[in-house]
Design a protein around this motif. Structure first.
Motif, short mmCIF file in Angstrom:
data_model
loop_
_atom_site.label_atom_id
_atom_site.label_comp_id
_atom_site.label_asym_id
_atom_site.label_seq_id
_atom_site.Cartn_x
_atom_site.Cartn_y
_atom_site.Cartn_z
N SER A 160 -47.81 47.78 -27.85
CA SER A 160 -48.41 46.49 -28.18
C SER A 160 -47.32 45.55 -28.70
N VAL A 161 -47.44 44.29 -28.31
CA VAL A 161 -46.51 43.26 -28.79
C VAL A 161 -47.23 41.92 -28.73
N ASP A 162 -46.94 41.09 -29.73
CA ASP A 162 -47.40 39.71 -29.70
C ASP A 162 -46.15 38.83 -29.64
N LEU A 163 -45.97 38.16 -28.52
CA LEU A 163 -44.77 37.35 -28.30
C LEU A 163 -44.58 36.27 -29.35
N THR A 164 -45.67 35.86 -29.98
CA THR A 164 -45.57 34.77 -30.96
C THR A 164 -45.09 35.26 -32.33
N ASP A 165 -44.91 36.58 -32.45
CA ASP A 165 -44.59 37.18 -33.74
C ASP A 165 -43.26 37.93 -33.61
N LYS A 166 -42.20 37.38 -34.22
CA LYS A 166 -40.86 37.98 -34.07
C LYS A 166 -40.83 39.43 -34.54
N ALA A 167 -41.52 39.70 -35.66
CA ALA A 167 -41.53 41.07 -36.20
C ALA A 167 -42.16 42.04 -35.20
N SER A 168 -43.15 41.55 -34.48
CA SER A 168 -43.83 42.38 -33.50
C SER A 168 -42.88 42.71 -32.33
N ILE A 169 -42.04 41.74 -31.95
CA ILE A 169 -41.07 41.98 -30.87
C ILE A 169 -40.03 43.02 -31.32
N VAL A 170 -39.53 42.85 -32.54
CA VAL A 170 -38.55 43.81 -33.08
C VAL A 170 -39.15 45.21 -33.12
N ASP A 199 -50.58 17.71 -32.18
CA ASP A 199 -49.34 18.33 -32.68
C ASP A 199 -49.45 19.85 -32.60
N ASP A 200 -50.63 20.35 -32.98
CA ASP A 200 -50.83 21.80 -32.96
C ASP A 200 -50.74 22.36 -31.53
N ASP A 201 -51.24 21.59 -30.56
CA ASP A 201 -51.17 22.06 -29.17
C ASP A 201 -49.72 22.19 -28.71
N PHE A 202 -48.89 21.19 -29.07
CA PHE A 202 -47.47 21.28 -28.69
C PHE A 202 -46.81 22.45 -29.43
N ALA A 203 -47.12 22.57 -30.73
CA ALA A 203 -46.51 23.64 -31.53
C ALA A 203 -46.91 25.01 -30.97
N PHE A 204 -48.18 25.15 -30.62
CA PHE A 204 -48.67 26.41 -30.03
C PHE A 204 -47.89 26.74 -28.77
N SER A 205 -47.74 25.75 -27.90
CA SER A 205 -47.10 25.98 -26.59
C SER A 205 -45.64 26.38 -26.75
N LEU A 206 -44.95 25.68 -27.65
CA LEU A 206 -43.53 25.98 -27.86
C LEU A 206 -43.35 27.36 -28.49
N ALA A 207 -44.22 27.70 -29.44
CA ALA A 207 -44.09 28.99 -30.14
C ALA A 207 -44.50 30.16 -29.25
N ASN A 208 -45.38 29.91 -28.30
CA ASN A 208 -45.92 31.00 -27.50
C ASN A 208 -45.06 31.27 -26.25
N LYS A 209 -45.27 30.49 -25.19
CA LYS A 209 -44.59 30.83 -23.93
C LYS A 209 -43.07 30.60 -24.00
N LEU A 210 -42.63 29.55 -24.73
CA LEU A 210 -41.18 29.28 -24.78
C LEU A 210 -40.46 30.20 -25.76
N MET A 211 -40.74 30.05 -27.05
CA MET A 211 -39.97 30.84 -28.04
C MET A 211 -40.31 32.33 -27.97
N GLY A 212 -41.52 32.65 -27.51
CA GLY A 212 -41.86 34.06 -27.32
C GLY A 212 -40.88 34.72 -26.36
N GLN A 213 -40.62 34.05 -25.24
CA GLN A 213 -39.71 34.63 -24.23
C GLN A 213 -38.24 34.54 -24.69
#
Ligand SMILES: NC(=O)c1ccc[n+]([C@@H]2O[C@H](COP(=O)([O-])OP(=O)(O)OC[C@H]3O[C@@H](n4cnc5c(N)ncnc54)[C@H](OP(=O)(O)O)[C@@H]3O)[C@@H](O)[C@H]2O)c1
Length: 199
Positions: A37-47, A76-90
Motif C-alpha cells: 500500500s502507498v499513498d502518493l500524496t504522503d511522502k512518509a507512505s512512499i518512503v 485554490d484547494d483544487d490546484f493545491a490538490f492537483s499539484l500535491a497528487n499527480k505531480l508531486m506524488g510522482q
C-alpha cells in the motif's frame, strides 16, 4: 525483472500488470494494495513502501489525480490538490527511489495529452501533465548513468470513454497505452515522453 507498478489496480495499471506479468516479477501497489500500500500524496507512505519493497529493476507509476473543472470554478484547494497528487506524488516517487532501484534501472511516469492539447476544464490537469514531462526530462538528465526516466502521455483511453458513455473509437485502447510502458521498461531510452493518443 522485479517491477513495481504504482496504480496497479486501475484501468491502465491492470493492463500493464497483465502485459508484464508473464515475464517479470510484478509488485502491485496502490492505496489499497494488493501487494504494497502507498499513498502518493504522503511522502512518509512512499518512503515506507520503498523500505518494504527492497530493490527493484523498475518503477512504473500509472496513478495520480488532478481536478478537471472549468477555470472559473477551480479553487485554490483544487490546484493545491492537483499539484500535491499527480505531480508531486510522482516527483517524490522518483526522488525516493534512490537506493531502491538498481544501477541503470527504469523509472516511468504518467502525464497526459492535455499538456499539449488543452480543453475546457483542463487547466489544472494540463499544468500537472506538463510539469511531469518537464520533470521527467530533467530527472533523466541528472540521473543519466544511474537510472532511466521516461514519461508515457496517454490521450483519452477507449475504455474510459466507453465508461463515460462516449464512443470508444475516439480513444486509444488501454492495451496500446500499456505497450508504451513496456517500451520504457525494455528499450534503452531515457528522457523520452511517449505520446499514445488518437488525433
Ligand atoms: N484513462 C484515461 O483516459 C487517461 C488519459 C490520460 C491520462 N490518464 C492518466 O493515467 C493514469 C491512470 O489512469 P486510469 O484511468 O488507469 O486511472 P484509474 O482507473 O482511476 O486508476 C488509478 C489507480 O491509481 C491508484 N491511486 C489513486 N490515487 C492514488 C494515490 N494517491 N496513491 C497511490 N495510488 C493511487 C488507484 O488505486 P487506489 O484507489 O487503491 O489507490 C488505481 O490503482 C492517471 O494519472 C490519469 O490521469 C488516463
Amino acid at each position: 525483472m522485479r517491477v513495481l507498478i504504482v496504480g496497479a489496480t486501475g484501468l491502465l495499471g491492470k493492463e500493464v500488470v497483465r502485459m508484464l506479468s508473464p515475464e517479470h516479477q510484478v509488485i502491485r501497489a496502490s492505496r489499497s494494495g494488493p501487494d504494497l500500500s502507498v499513498d502518493l500524496t504522503d511522502k512518509a507512505s512512499i518512503v515506507s513502501m520503498y523500505q518494504r519493497l527492497g530493490t527493484v529493476d523498475a518503477v512504473i507509476c500509472v496513478a495520480g489525480a488532478a481536478k478537471f473543472a472549468p477555470l472559473e470554478t477551480l479553487s485554490d484547494d483544487d490546484f493545491a490538490f492537483s499539484l500535491a497528487n499527480k505531480l508531486m506524488g510522482q516527483v517524490n516517487l522518483v526522488r525516493r527511489a534512490v537506493g531502491h532501484i538498481v544501477q541503470g534501472g527504469s523509472l516511468t511516469l504518467t502525464s497526459g495529452i492535455l499538456a499539449q492539447h488543452p480543453m475546457t476544464g483542463s487547466a489544472a490537469v494540463s499544468i500537472v501533465n506538463a510539469g511531469i514531462e518537464a520533470f521527467g526530462r530533467s530527472a533523466a538528465l541528472e540521473l543519466r548513468g544511474k537510472a532511466r526516466v521516461n514519461v508515457v502521455s496517454p490521450g483519452w483511453v477507449s475504455e474510459t470513454l466507453a465508461a463515460m458513455g462516449q464512443a470508444r473509437s475516439a480513444g486509444v485502447p488501454a492495451e496500446a497505452v500499456a505497450q508504451a510502458y513496456k517500451r520504457c521498461l525494455l528499450e534503452d531510452i531515457t528522457g523520452e515522453v511517449i505520446q499514445v493518443a488518437k488525433w
